[in-house]
Write a protein that holds these residues in place. Structure first.
Motif, PDB file in Angstrom:
ATOM      1  N   TRP A   1      -0.073   4.286  -2.697  1.00 43.80           N
ATOM      2  CA  TRP A   1      -0.401   5.713  -2.424  1.00 43.80           C
ATOM      3  C   TRP A   1       0.708   6.634  -2.904  1.00 43.80           C
ATOM      4  O   TRP A   1       0.437   7.762  -3.351  1.00 43.80           O
ATOM      5  CB  TRP A   1      -0.746   5.918  -0.949  1.00 43.80           C
TER       6      TRP A   1
ATOM      7  N   TRP B   1     -10.289   6.754  -4.193  1.00 42.54           N
ATOM      8  CA  TRP B   1     -10.812   5.888  -3.115  1.00 42.54           C
ATOM      9  C   TRP B   1     -10.297   4.460  -3.359  1.00 42.54           C
ATOM     10  O   TRP B   1      -9.902   4.131  -4.476  1.00 42.54           O
ATOM     11  CB  TRP B   1     -12.344   5.924  -3.098  1.00 42.54           C
ATOM     12  N   ASP B   2     -10.305   3.655  -2.300  1.00 43.91           N
ATOM     13  CA  ASP B   2      -9.691   2.331  -2.413  1.00 43.91           C
ATOM     14  C   ASP B   2     -10.726   1.265  -2.746  1.00 43.91           C
ATOM     15  O   ASP B   2     -11.871   1.320  -2.292  1.00 43.91           O
ATOM     16  CB  ASP B   2      -9.011   1.970  -1.070  1.00 43.91           C
TER      17      ASP B   2
ATOM     18  N   TRP C   1      -3.932  -4.188  -7.910  1.00 48.07           N
ATOM     19  CA  TRP C   1      -4.630  -3.264  -7.018  1.00 48.07           C
ATOM     20  C   TRP C   1      -5.652  -2.505  -7.853  1.00 48.07           C
ATOM     21  O   TRP C   1      -5.443  -2.283  -9.069  1.00 48.07           O
ATOM     22  CB  TRP C   1      -3.642  -2.262  -6.381  1.00 48.07           C
TER      23      TRP C   1
ATOM     24  N   GLN D   1     -12.028   6.331   3.897  1.00 49.68           N
ATOM     25  CA  GLN D   1     -12.491   5.085   3.252  1.00 49.68           C
ATOM     26  C   GLN D   1     -11.311   4.168   2.957  1.00 49.68           C
ATOM     27  O   GLN D   1     -11.407   2.945   3.095  1.00 49.68           O
ATOM     28  CB  GLN D   1     -13.247   5.456   1.955  1.00 49.68           C
ATOM     29  N   ARG D   2     -10.147   4.760   2.607  1.00 49.18           N
ATOM     30  CA  ARG D   2      -8.958   3.938   2.329  1.00 49.18           C
ATOM     31  C   ARG D   2      -8.583   3.110   3.574  1.00 49.18           C
ATOM     32  O   ARG D   2      -8.301   1.917   3.475  1.00 49.18           O
ATOM     33  CB  ARG D   2      -7.770   4.839   1.982  1.00 49.18           C
ATOM     34  N   GLU D   3      -8.606   3.769   4.710  1.00 47.59           N
ATOM     35  CA  GLU D   3      -8.235   3.101   5.975  1.00 47.59           C
ATOM     36  C   GLU D   3      -9.236   1.967   6.261  1.00 47.59           C
ATOM     37  O   GLU D   3      -8.857   0.835   6.558  1.00 47.59           O
ATOM     38  CB  GLU D   3      -8.268   4.134   7.109  1.00 47.59           C
TER      39      GLU D   3
ATOM     40  N   TYR E   1       0.819  -1.220   0.000  1.00 47.53           N
ATOM     41  CA  TYR E   1       0.000   0.000   0.000  1.00 47.53           C
ATOM     42  C   TYR E   1       0.856   1.274   0.000  1.00 47.53           C
ATOM     43  O   TYR E   1       0.461   2.288  -0.582  1.00 47.53           O
ATOM     44  CB  TYR E   1      -0.951  -0.003   1.197  1.00 47.53           C
TER      45      TYR E   1
ATOM     46  N   LYS F   1      -7.934  12.671  -4.369  1.00 49.39           N
ATOM     47  CA  LYS F   1      -7.673  11.441  -3.597  1.00 49.39           C
ATOM     48  C   LYS F   1      -8.538  10.283  -4.103  1.00 49.39           C
ATOM     49  O   LYS F   1      -9.739  10.239  -3.839  1.00 49.39           O
ATOM     50  CB  LYS F   1      -7.950  11.697  -2.095  1.00 49.39           C
TER      51      LYS F   1
ATOM     52  N   ARG G   1      -8.805  -1.038   3.768  1.00 47.47           N
ATOM     53  CA  ARG G   1      -7.590  -1.832   4.039  1.00 47.47           C
ATOM     54  C   ARG G   1      -7.820  -2.726   5.253  1.00 47.47           C
ATOM     55  O   ARG G   1      -7.565  -3.940   5.199  1.00 47.47           O
ATOM     56  CB  ARG G   1      -6.418  -0.881   4.283  1.00 47.47           C
TER      57      ARG G   1
ATOM     58  N   GLY H   1      -8.638   0.884  -7.701  1.00 47.32           N
ATOM     59  CA  GLY H   1      -9.171   2.016  -6.941  1.00 47.32           C
ATOM     60  C   GLY H   1     -10.320   2.682  -7.687  1.00 47.32           C
ATOM     61  O   GLY H   1     -10.504   2.462  -8.889  1.00 47.32           O
TER      62      GLY H   1
END
Ligand code: X2X
Length: 334
Positions: A119, A147-148, A237, A271-273, A115, A145, A276, A239
């Motif tokens: 990023w 989103w994941d 990955w 949302q990324r946090e 990750y 930014k 993950r 996004g």
């Protein structure tokens, strides 16, 4: 399911709560759509975003959320955000590639080893280059930014997948994107492009035997109900760009544009946090739902892509400039 969708949208609207605190109707109504379940972090954070935008704009903006393909599949929603019928839309960068080809580059197989690298690339020169292309080649723009979605894994109804040979002859679904189709052809299958809105039923009826998605989506969209095996390939990955229709935003006064931008990016970071943590925590949950998980041989998949010149093919398609920006983060891929 339709009734539930409407009911859940209403509850989401109420949950957001912002505009219900302001008696008079909002001056600007923005429609935001996505393709994920209400329970996915994308919609949890979107509800907070809507509330914050309403409060900070003192009720002048109402952000209406249409989750879970309520306004149609990704292909329909992309047409609607291009025309301005929808104002904001979170769409996988690879599916956006049907409109802006370079947007697919962040989905290159095995490009980001972790990750930190994801990023560094997407918040760095690679993301900046992609956003510039999106802005220049469409009626859309992407907020800074991304989103994941997460690292993608292969699920199916037949067997555990360890190497590409195990995929032989399998009817696999991929989202609509030339790169997704090309990657799985390189791995030895002839994939079927289907919008996510139809994936559950396509798996249930056997139109396809398998698909690939991060664990958070396998869980929140209940794909474990129609899949038996999940093989941790981490093959790419993925996004979601938070896209905006340029004209929709030009109608907003600059100070209101800034409120939307700041809150869209802030929601994306949270949302990324969430995604993950969710992707890293779901193996046990999915096993409890009856899914058989296994680790796959990542190197066998990566080697196969190199062996059939998949990377050389896409280096040519994307061009030297974009490819060198990608390899700044991925290292030499071919
Ligand atoms: O369509 C998919 O598989 C999904 C939900 O992951 C995307 O939007 C790319």
């Amino acid at each position: 399911r339709d009734f539930l969708k409407t009911a859940s949208a209403a509850s989401l609207t109420l949950a957001a709560g912002g505009w219900s605190q302001h008696a008079n109707a909002a001056e600007f109504v923005l429609k935001y759509a996505n393709n994920l379940a209400m329970t996915h972090p994308m919609n949890i954070r979107a509800a907070e975003m809507a509330k914050a935008i309403s409060e900070q704009s003192k009720g002048r903006i109402e952000l209406q959320i249409y989750p879970n393909n309520q306004l149609g599949g990704d292909t329909d929603m992309l047409a609607q955000v291009r025309s301005g019928a929808i104002d904001m839309f979170t769409l996988s960068s690879l599916t956006l590639g049907t409109l802006v080809p370079i947007a697919q580059i962040s989905g290159m197989g095995f490009a980001f080893k972790d990750y930190d690298t994801v990023w560094a690339a997407l918040d760095g020169d690679l993301g900046a280059h992609m956003r510039q292309e999106i802005q220049g080649k469409s009626t859309l723009f992407a907020f800074e930014k991304i989103w994941d979605n997460g690292y993608r894994q292969i699920t199916n109804n037949t067997k555990s997948i360890h190497t590409p040979d195990d995929l032989k002859g399998m009817k696999l679904r991929v989202p609509p994107s030339p790169l997704w189709t090309s990657m799985f052809k390189a791995l030895g299958v002839s994939p079927t492009s289907i919008n996510f809105a139809e994936v559950y039923s396509a798996l249930q009826t056997g139109i396809v035997q398998g698909q690939e998605n991060p664990l958070a989506i396998i869980y929140t969209s209940k794909l474990y109900e129609v899949q038996k095996y999940c093989s941790m390939t981490n093959h790419m990955w993925d996004g979601f760009w938070m896209l905006g229709n340029k004209k929709s935003f030009e109608r907003l006064p600059k100070d209101l544009q800034e409120i939307v931008r700041i809150n869209a990016n802030a929601a994306g970071m949270k949302q990324r946090e969430d995604v993950r943590k969710l992707n890293e925590s779901l193996a046990g949950e999915l096993k409890a739902k009856g899914i058989q998980l296994n680790d796959a041989d990542h190197e066998a998949f990566h080697a196969k892509l190199r062996q059939v010149k998949f990377y050389d093919e896409w280096h040519k398609k994307f061009g030297d400039q974009a490819w060198s920006i990608l390899e700044k983060y991925s290292g030499k891929l071919s």
